[in-house]
Design an enzyme around this catalytic site. Sequence first.
Site, mmCIF file in Angstrom:
data_model
loop_
_atom_site.group_PDB
_atom_site.id
_atom_site.type_symbol
_atom_site.label_atom_id
_atom_site.label_comp_id
_atom_site.label_asym_id
_atom_site.label_seq_id
_atom_site.Cartn_x
_atom_site.Cartn_y
_atom_site.Cartn_z
ATOM 1 N N LYS A 33 3.167 6.680 4.996
ATOM 2 C CA LYS A 33 2.211 5.681 4.487
ATOM 3 C C LYS A 33 2.714 4.282 4.853
ATOM 4 O O LYS A 33 3.892 3.963 4.663
ATOM 5 C CB LYS A 33 2.075 5.783 2.964
ATOM 6 C CG LYS A 33 1.007 4.859 2.403
ATOM 7 C CD LYS A 33 -0.383 5.340 2.772
ATOM 8 C CE LYS A 33 -1.442 4.273 2.438
ATOM 9 N NZ LYS A 33 -1.430 3.165 3.417
ATOM 10 N N THR A 34 1.801 3.496 5.376
ATOM 11 C CA THR A 34 2.131 2.111 5.718
ATOM 12 C C THR A 34 1.791 1.179 4.561
ATOM 13 O O THR A 34 1.109 1.551 3.602
ATOM 14 C CB THR A 34 1.337 1.656 6.957
ATOM 15 O OG1 THR A 34 -0.055 1.780 6.666
ATOM 16 C CG2 THR A 34 1.681 2.478 8.174
ATOM 17 N N GLY A 35 2.256 -0.043 4.692
ATOM 18 C CA GLY A 35 1.923 -1.084 3.717
ATOM 19 C C GLY A 35 2.143 -2.452 4.324
ATOM 20 O O GLY A 35 3.101 -2.651 5.068
ATOM 21 N N SER A 86 0.795 -1.226 0.000
ATOM 22 C CA SER A 86 0.000 0.000 0.000
ATOM 23 C C SER A 86 0.830 1.281 0.000
ATOM 24 O O SER A 86 0.263 2.374 -0.139
ATOM 25 C CB SER A 86 -0.938 0.010 1.204
ATOM 26 O OG SER A 86 -1.938 -0.971 1.061
#
Length: 583
Positions: free
Chosen positions: A516-518, A369
């Site tokens: 932003k994480t993923g 993501s």
Amino acid sequence: MAISTSFTGIDLLAFQFLLASLGCVAAGLGVWAVTALGRHWLPGIAAQRTVWLLAQCTIAAAFLLVLMPQSERLHLLPPIDIESFSAEPAGTAGAAGHATTDGGRPASAPDQDLTPRNYLAWAAQTWLLVYAAGLGLALRQLLHSRRALQALANAGDRTATRPVDTIEIDAPIAPMLFGLLRPRLLLPRHLHGFADDQRELIVEHELTHWRRRDLHWAGAGIVLQTLFWFNPFMRLLRRQLSWAQELGCDRDVLHGRPAAQRKAYATALIAQLKLQQASMPTALAFGNVTPDSMADRIALIRAPSRRNRWTGIATAAGLAAVLGASLALQPSLASQASMQLSCTALMDAASGQRLRYEGQCEEQVTPASTFNIVVALMGYDSGVLINEHTPLLPYKPSYASWNKEWQTDTDPSSWIVNSTVWYAQQVTARLGQQRFQRYIDSFNYGNRDVSGDAGKHNGLTQSWIGSSLQISPAGQLDFLRKIVTRQLPVSDQAYEMTSRILHPQTLANGWTIYGKTGTASPVQANGRDDESRQYGWYVGWATKGTRTIVFTRMTLDQRQQTYAGPRARQSFLRDVASQLDTL
């Protein structure tokens, strides 16, 4: 000097070892309780050496099971998050979703080097040192005992060689058998003052130890007690093992003998007790008895208990129950599985200087993501996306919706917050394959392969989700720097709106984080997701005044109750973001 605010491999090892040590002591308490009940209801247990060695092995197994990979899946208690021992409030922890931000809410992180988690890390590491010191002392004591026995043997006279070497010595000791690889029998000269039948029974007792291979059983017990020297129940159980060996030899030697010989045997035991000094822990001695236990042994000599196979079965079942309970009720560490892949990298955006570069930062993996940053830039530059809340796309049941948060109408702002896969897929579908590929090429993003899964022609909607498109943490760092320095071929509107929907948050130290994480599972050779592991990403940039630092944090570890992306974010905000002023 304070330990590093990042948990290192030795920290995780120390925490695991400490937890396993505490767990085996608790298991020892359970084992001792089971065997105590067994002695009360089934007195025959006292003479069964198998029970006592098995009890020691149960404690050792409880220790080792805690250290085994993926053993946390069998635990019923919630994991202990060792990375939560910090001075920060929960505001920086992030939600337990596929990817999260805190929607612009302020977050704080500790500025102190000494926090509760550091004290805990010190305590765990100190226990490792204490254990090593205690083990060294225990081994030294064993070596001292061995040397003392060897000195006694060297000072005596060999009187026989079969079935074992027999050495007569002039010392106030008990008759004893020692030597695992080369058994030797030490007989004190004062045995000549005993009656012939008594002397014969005493020697037969020691030779019975040899025939029963009691030295091997005793050796195993001593090894376990030495390795787990800190566990008092190991010491108690090892003493019970020695006691069982003596009772077993008494039983075998006296089996079928008349009462007169039993009386002579008991009389010899009492006489030997008056003459001997302390016995050696690594030898099997006829006089291995104390005044406190003398009455019990004499009673068993006069009226030995009968063997009962159900005694061993019942005790084994009880020990198995203790082992199962200790494993199920043992809390695991939320990060006890060592990182199989990790990277933490930071770079000064203006100069391009690497400020921190730790781990396997060149390894290319799926962006998951974090690729939504790329999609946002493309979407706003192309006009597919308009502002924070436009377009608002309606949810359809045919869309990817394995997260509950995705099953609703979504706009750009909520898309980034929830990492809604179907929204990103709608944006890339409206771009079309050719324009999508041109953007990726112009960004020089990762390996630039957006072909998707082999033979499925799904690159436009799947390539960044555990598929063909891959990027390394170092590549993420270079890409993020291009965003901050505006070196990508996109409009100012694209930069500004992408930054805005990342929902920046300001830490207590004044740094504002855009991140932003993923989260994604590795793909196995058969094309299926590896459900036991997860990649975790947290990428972005931090600004304070005129300075900007780009960062990337990537891990690959065992799947846990929370997603790997939020965990990467949590650890970064706690351990790294709090130190940005020092970089």
